[in-house]
Design an enzyme around this catalytic site. Sequence first.
Site, PDB file in Angstrom:
ATOM      1  CG  HIS A 223      17.603  10.437  -7.100  1.00 18.63           C
ATOM      2  ND1 HIS A 223      16.888   9.223  -7.832  1.00 18.63           N
ATOM      3  CD2 HIS A 223      18.705  10.720  -7.749  1.00 18.63           C
ATOM      4  CE1 HIS A 223      17.920   9.202  -8.844  1.00 18.63           C
ATOM      5  NE2 HIS A 223      18.811   9.857  -8.799  1.00 18.63           N
ATOM      6  N   GLY A 278       8.541 -21.216   8.151  1.00 23.22           N
ATOM      7  CA  GLY A 278       8.608 -20.590   9.255  1.00 23.22           C
ATOM      8  C   GLY A 278       8.826 -18.918   9.187  1.00 23.22           C
ATOM      9  CB  ALA A 283       3.820 -17.218   8.664  1.00 22.47           C
ATOM     10  CE  LYS A 423      10.504  -9.997   4.601  1.00 26.13           C
ATOM     11  NZ  LYS A 423      10.393 -11.360   4.550  1.00 26.13           N
TER      12      LYS A 423
END
Length: 567
Positions: A223, A278, A283, A423
């Site tokens: 992997h 928030g 945002a 993210k």
Amino acid sequence: MVIFGIEMTKDKSKQDLGSHRVTTSGDIEVSTYLEIAKELGGEQPSAPEEAISGAEREAIIVIDFGSQYSLLIARRIRECQVYCELLPYDTPWEKIISLNPKGFILSGGPASVYEPGAPLAPAYIYESNLPILGICYGMQVITHQLGGKVMPATKHEYGHAVLHVSNVDSPLLADLDTSLPVWMSHGDQIEEMPPGFSALAYTEGSPFAIMGNDKRIFGLQFHPEVAHTPQGKTILKNFAYRICGCRGNWTMGNFTKDSLARIKEQVGRGKVINALSGGVDSAVVATLIHRAIGNQLTCIFVNNGLLRREEVERTFNIFHLNLGMNIIHIDASERFLHCLKGVVNPEVKRKVIGEEFIKVFEEEASRIGKVDFLAQGTLYPDVIESASSGSKASAKIKTHHNVGGLPAKMTLNLIEPLRYLFKDEVRQVGLELGLPEEMIWRQPFPGPGLAIRIIGEVTKEKLEILRSADWVVMNEIKKAKLYRQLWQSFAILTDVKSVGVMGDFRTYGYLVSIRAVTSEDAMTADWARLPYDLLARISNRIVNEVPEVNRVVYDITSKPPSTIEWE
């Protein structure tokens, strides 16, 4: 394929490939995204190809066979500034071609290729003449379908192994050491390579640890996507650039520019409300949309009574006073508590909260005039973990508020500009937009809020207990200057009570658990090795400042096998 809990119907057909049978998918009469839109009662959300709009579009497609590391492969490729998307092994070619693929990666998976019904690669992957890289099970799929032989290994190979490169001239292995550590996880092995393939590297347990042919088809038994293979990213980058010929145009600057244009086109003269929480996701969504359409956006911030201490005031001030957005604050805390009364199942909690959010938004929209769109901060890991990429090879983990928490029918059309971002990519977009770092680096907070950090029924009393304990955790983490190093850190109020003693008196109080993890994208996470002195301060403050609590424990479980949140 399953998205939003809707199962797409598919025709199965068989195509010959040499002496082997390859399972492929037929056409889907109505596209996945139109089907979702029909179910939601509005327009289709952004399709995956829109995430990489423009003349320079290119992508590496990861074909998912159910490995827990599949999404990590896509992340690693994107870190090389090449767009990558994870799709089920039975995805039809019509959807693949719309992404302008430059190559395919076949993921690992739990099956054995020689078993009846094992998932295999569709014929179009081989017929496309595009480069292919098989990883673990993906390598075995290539071997099985192209005429080689895969058998159960006499000795399983799990964990660290040393790879020895035997062909240093292969472009796949450029810039690698001749011997390097890799991570193995397999119980089957290649007994015979397919015709035309040669071994490029080996380990003690795998004589064909890397194989390849002159048609740009390669297989890796290990992997490369995991951190335990330190030079694995180099292999994946070599595949993307040297084998597939990608140029590396997946940047957050390009994404931001394209997103602004897409939002303007999608919205037109319509009006948008944004589900503002928030957090960094909502945002960035709000700022993107505001930058694109200005006052056509109204942000709705709902105090559902499930937020942390001071979160309501802080969020309102940042967006209304500092960013100049239209923002409506709704206090619906009693309403949400009423809906959650008697609910103890975590999946039911998520559904109840999600449905109530939509009701609040639609009610508010009716008060402020005609509204056409609802914006959400849904991310790619939310979609994958909720729907398991639609693959029958994977299993659903849990419903995410922004994905599976939506009701079957809603009157607002969805805008989800971050739906195909990780993210860290969202944070890069935030930096591109000039958002303050305090907002960009805020730790993730779940859509259902503290409701899924209270085990059992959610009550006003339990919420106050948890807010007080969580405030201590956050305060001490920040004082220790560890906040930015942790993916998340928070308290959980369990449904366990235990005997204690305070001031010579017997107590019977709640048990609070502390959770702190490190992660890159929340798909996997490791428990943080917090200093003992810090844990001692947190424990001491909680039992002294929160009278209802007399015991504190620390969660030392990684993901997997656990999830980050307890519910």
